[in-house]
Design an enzyme around this catalytic site. Structure first.
Site, PDB file in Angstrom:
ATOM      1  N   CYS A 183       0.828  -1.206   0.000  1.00 56.86           N
ATOM      2  CA  CYS A 183       0.000   0.000   0.000  1.00 56.86           C
ATOM      3  C   CYS A 183       0.863   1.256   0.000  1.00 56.86           C
ATOM      4  CB  CYS A 183      -0.955  -0.009   1.189  1.00 56.86           C
ATOM      5  SG  CYS A 183      -0.186  -0.454   2.750  1.00 56.86           S
ATOM      6  N   HIS A 243      -0.743   0.377   7.761  1.00 55.12           N
ATOM      7  CA  HIS A 243      -1.363   0.524   6.437  1.00 55.12           C
ATOM      8  C   HIS A 243      -1.172   1.963   5.961  1.00 55.12           C
ATOM      9  CE1 HIS A 243      -4.055  -0.116   3.124  1.00 55.12           C
ATOM     10  NE2 HIS A 243      -4.896   0.829   3.553  1.00 55.12           N
TER      11      HIS A 243
END
Length: 1041
Positions: A160, A591
């Site tokens: 990500c 994340h």
């Protein structure tokens, strides 16, 4: 089943954000949060939770895809060491960082510390399944891009961070154009022999392909596997050991810089001044300082400027702390000062990137920790105060700022002496202490309580020690001075404080027993009481005034500090916030996503892997400033006015056209690459349809059902949100013709038994082609239109390319609905295999799609016309007109391509006129009835049907017959003007209607929604056509004009 898949997706996301791999533990947290992902993550990361036992199969590896530049990647990826199990906070660098003297050795140790446990876990992952980990929806419509909406990026296993960086760079038009326009002369390619040079060029080509897809793909998100695999390959080689994920981002920009250096003609190998990457991302700063009494000065280059977060409230404070270190007073430079320096930007890059250092190494725990403190940053940043050209002015302001802060410290210390009075461990505000003494001397001895109950007020309760900052922020409760008070008033004031007076109503009354237990002087005379009360009250008022003056002085200094750099002269170099890269989680797990400002849409968008959604500055603040939860910005990207925020031709049209122009400007190779990927998407969609058809029984539409909307036969004016699917149309046309195709297969029984399935397919193909060719050459009759029977008759009559005809016929035999028997299934499989061998080079798929769109529109027009005629014969003129209007409008588009592309224009026009004239009679009759309900109905028919239709007809190509009909209708309404049998109210309504009826030059035409139609087999459509035409020609001898 679907609930289970959704739950698994949430669990996988929680594993990635928190680093916790125990599914049962995560599921319990998810249940406690009622299914709210963010609440569950906050619970897990902010509250100390026991470390769960890690399951070897808890995580799954990515499914790597091949490189578009021809490099075959290892198939057994699971055995290859991955750089890092989790997206580390240390990927905070998107451009080569500036080596700051403030960067501690502990922080560098933290960045290089290997995560052995996570690497071991990576090797034990099992295969991912489609529609499970990536959050892909099992609905095919959710795979497709919505018009020109930006595309997401697939997370192929803790990548990500790559998505956040690439999306931020792609949305810079200058950078996008540099990458997409990158090309090297043949002689440079041939002379590049080093492994590093070839690798950089290969990566550049992969990035080009990725950017091209992000421009022109029909997919909702793209797959960056090939580019990432090249990037990760470096860390698998022997000469470069495995490093942490933060190095990936450095490599990305390093490689691009080296690749662009090959395009620059320079005399010196080290000269990078002409390198477009350096020009876009790199600036220079001057460092001036003193070290051991010696002054020094040097100019350095920076790409991404590192900033410490701890101890600062906002971005300007961070920058100020990074630009000034130690003391720089010239008077003391040669005396006691050992070290001090100032930095000044001498050249700012068009793209200015700040790295926010949000982690530090915890020596006691032996691991890095994330800093969650709040740090604010503005949407527009003025860089004037950090520029060398403003050095003299800024140094003056810094001296003034320093003086004000010193004065502020002095005032705060004086205030603290008032608010924390005493010499022991327990300290109290001095005004309160004086108040306590006043209360003491005013308290009656125990024996006198009962006689004094009626006149005694509630004494002050002891209060907790207040914080000085709290006192500063609270409104002042000082009582007004008064010179004239009675003894009773003075006594009352002496028994009440500002704090007490504001909360007295909330305190319970003090009982007589409690009063009798409080300390009190044994003996106090009236004279003593008056004297002490007068002195203490005066001193208390003086002190409260001093406190108030101190607070006001501090507030004034605060205001001066805040406005120090608001000088218009220091707001000449604005930088606008372009992107914010956010990390959620801990230092070694989490994340990433990005907020990027969309200049055309004038709003913030949130890029979170495959998801791209609308956002707002308020959401960005919540998720980026930090302090509220464990999500905060780690990288800020600002751009100057030199960077074009949108395309060069912003005013020439909407974004869709700008996007199309960028695609058209690509090289032929990149355009072909986009076409191939879109072609693969259609194949995947078709395969997915086939898989679903095996799971769910096919439901045939009921002929008696209400009017149904069909994807290929919906309203003509509906604009799709993405590119129309060529397979959905061609497959629909194959389904319509399946009975004819089944007959052709049935006629090949002998060939199938004697020579096998391929021979049977060949015979059926040629026989069906011959039959359709002969039908296309037959002379049409008024009662028969062969084009309705089969798509290929339409193609042949309009001279479609042979490749389009042959592929369409082959698709008829590959139709999945032909699973009648073993022979049909065998022929279908062979036909599908032959179809898969036909690529975009063999058939122009854009042209193929257009032919099928035309036939779909032709069938739609035919159904509109037939339905309209049937309704007309049943005297349902309102419904009939809607169908006929849409038939005419859609048919006009077809006739522009050829007279045989559509149906008879004069036939539609004739019955559209008849319908209008009938409706006009009905509306006029209702209007003159003078009954309110009938009048409203007549006006409604006129406004919603007649007037819009008249204005559609009244163009420069209007026929004489249509013009005459319009005049008849207008004359009918004009004849009502001034009629004596109409009341004034009706005449007024008529006056409002006539301008619209007579002049439609400024009229905005608003029609009803396009009518819904139901699917029809070719035989049903042909029989309806014959019946309607027979009725028309049998009932009237009027020649169609």
């Amino acid at each position: 089943m679907r609930f289970r898949e959704d739950c698994q997706v949430l669990l996988n996301q929680m594993k990635e954000i928190t680093g916790i791999q125990d599914s049962a533990f995560l599921l319990a947290a998810l249940k406690a949060a009622d299914g709210d992902l963010m609440e569950a993550v906050t619970f897990l990361t902010e509250d100390p939770a026991p470390e769960p036992v890690q399951s070897p199969a808890a995580a799954e590896p990515p499914a790597w895809e091949g490189s578009v530049v021809g490099k075959q990647l290892p198939q057994d990826v699971g055995a290859a060491p991955a750089p890092h199990n989790q997206d580390s906070l240390r990927t905070a660098n998107t451009v080569r960082p500036l080596e700051s003297p403030k960067a501690s050795a502990a922080e560098r140790d933290a960045a290089e510390r290997p995560q052995d446990a996570h690497s071991a876990e990576n090797k034990n992952r099992s295969k991912r399944k489609r529609c499970e980990v990536w959050g892909e929806s099992p609905k095919q419509s959710d795979w497709r891009r919505a018009g020109d909406w930006p595309v997401g990026m697939k997370n192929i296993g803790n990548t990500c961070w790559f998505s956040a960086v690439i999306q931020s760079l792609f949305q810079l038009p200058d950078f996008r154009r540099l990458v997409l326009g990158y090309s090297l002369p043949q002689n440079v390619l041939e002379s590049c022999r080093s492994h590093t040079g070839k690798r950089n060029i290969a990566f550049m080509q992969e990035l080009q392909c990725l950017f091209a897809l992000m421009l022109g793909t029909w997919r909702k998100f793209v797959d960056p596997s090939a580019a990432l695999e090249l990037l990760r390959d470096v860390f698998r080689s022997a000469e470069q050991p495995q490093q942490d994920v933060s190095e990936f981002t450095h490599k990305l920009l390093d490689w691009l810089e080296d690749a662009f250096q090959l395009t620059v003609n320079v005399t010196s190998l080290g000269d990078k001044s002409e390198n477009p990457m350096v020009q876009l991302f790199y600036g220079t700063f001057l460092t001036e300082g003193v070290h051991e009494g010696n002054t020094f000065s040097k100019i350095e280059t920076f790409g991404q400027y590192p900033l410490q977060v701890n101890g600062y409230r906002n971005l300007n404070e961070c920058l100020e702390g990074a630009m000034v270190e130690g003391e720089m007073d010239e008077a003391t430079a040669s005396q006691s000062v050992k070290y001090g320096q100032e930095r000044w930007f001498t050249k700012l890059p068009p793209v200015l990137t700040f790295e926010l250092s949000r982690f530090e190494f915890n020596q006691s725990l032996g691991q890095p920790e994330k800093i969650h403190t709040k740090l604010e940053f503005p949407q527009t940043m003025y860089m004037d105060r950090y520029l060398y050209c403003n050095k003299d002015l800024i140094q003056m302001k810094r001296e003034e700022m320093k003086r004000l802060k010193e004065k502020m410290v002095t005032l705060q210390q004086k205030l603290e002496r008032y608010m924390e009075y005493g010499s022991g461990p327990a300290r109290f505000p001095l005004p309160d202490m004086l108040q306590y003494v006043l209360e003491f001397i005013a308290t009656k001895p125990a024996g006198a309580v009962s006689s004094a109950q009626s006149s005694q007020t509630t004494p002050l309760h002891s209060q907790a020690k207040p914080n000085v900052l709290d006192v500063l922020s609270q409104p002042n409760g000082i009582q007004e001075r008064t010179d004239a008070r009675t003894e009773d008033e003075a006594f009352f004031v002496a028994n009440s404080s500002p704090q007490q007076s504001s909360s007295m109503d909330l305190q319970p009354p003090v009982s007589p027993a409690e009063l009798s237990e409080r300390p009190a002087p044994h003996v106090v005379s009236r004279e003593e009481l008056n004297l002490v009360q007068t002195c203490l009250q005066r001193w208390r008022n003086e002190i409260e005034q001093d406190v108030q003056d101190l607070k006001e002085s501090i507030a004034r200094i605060n205001l001066s500090i805040e406005q120090m750099y608001c000088d218009p002269l220091l707001q000449q170099v604005p930088y606008r916030l372009h992107a914010v890269l956010v990390h959620e989680g801990q230092a070694n797990a989490g994340h990433y996503w990005a907020f990027i400002y969309d200049q055309r849409r004038k709003r913030w968008l949130k890029y979170n892997d495959i998801s791209v959604t609308e956002s707002s500055w308020e959401e960005l603040e919540r998720e980026s400033f930090g302090g509220l939860r464990n999500a905060s910005a780690y990288c800020l990207m600002y751009i100057s006015d030199q960077v074009s925020p949108v395309g060069a031709d912003e005013d020439e049209g909407p974004e869709a056209r700008q996007l199309q122009k960028e695609v058209e400007a690509l090289s032929p190779e990149l355009r072909h690459y986009i076409q191939e990927d879109n072609w693969r998407l259609e194949q995947e969609a078709e395969e997915w349809d086939e898989e679903q058809s095996c799971k769910i029984p096919q439901m045939e539409p009921s002929p008696t059902s209400e009017l149904q909307d069909l994807s290929s036969e919906s309203g003509p004016e509906q604009s799709p949100v993405c590119e129309p699917s060529v397979h959905s149309l061609s497959s629909e046309h194959a389904r319509i013709a399946k009975e004819q195709t089944a007959k052709a297969i049935a006629n090949t029984a002998d060939a199938y038994e004697k020579n096998g399935v391929e021979a049977a397919l060949c015979e059926a193909f040629h026989e069906e082609y011959s039959r359709l060719y002969l039908l296309s050459k037959e002379t049409p009759t008024p009662q028969n239109d062969a084009r309705l029977q089969h798509v290929l008759i339409y193609f042949l009559q309009n001279n479609a390319p042979q490749q389009v005809v042959e592929r369409t016929l082959l698709e008829q035999f590959a139709d999945k609905n032909l699973s009648y028997d073993e022979r049909s299934i065998s022929i279908m499989k062979v036909a599908r295999a032959k179809l898969s061998e036909i690529g975009p080079d063999d058939v122009d798929m854009e042209e193929y799609k257009r032919w099928h769109e035309d036939y779909s529109l032709f069938r739609k027009v035919s159904i509109y016309l037939l339905t309209g005629l049937e309704l007309y014969q049943n005297r349902k003129y309102q419904e009939s007109l809607t169908y006929l209007v849409y038939a005419y409008q859609s048919n006009t588009k077809l006739l522009l391509k050829g007279t045989n592309r559509g149906v008879s224009e004069s036939l539609i026009a004739l019955y559209r006129r008849k319908c209008l004239l009938k409706l006009n009679e009905v509306a006029a009759s209702l209007f003159v009835s003078c009954e309110e309900a009938h009048v409203s109905e007549g006006v409604s028919i006129l406004n919603e049907l007649i007037i819009p239709c008249m204005h559609l007809m009244n163009n420069f190509e209007i026929s004489k017959e249509d013009l005459d009909a319009i005049e008849v209708m207008r004359n009918r309404w004009c004849s009502y003007l001034g009629r004596e049998d109409m009341d004034a109210k009706l005449q007024m309504k008529l006056g409002e209607l006539l301008p619209r009826l007579l002049d439609g030059s400024t009229e905005v035409i608003v029609l009803k929604e396009p009518p819904k139609i139901r699917p029809n087999s070719p035989y049903d459509l042909c029989s309806r056509f014959a019946a309607v035409m027979e009725s028309i020609h049998g009932a009237s001898a009027v020649a169609v004009q």
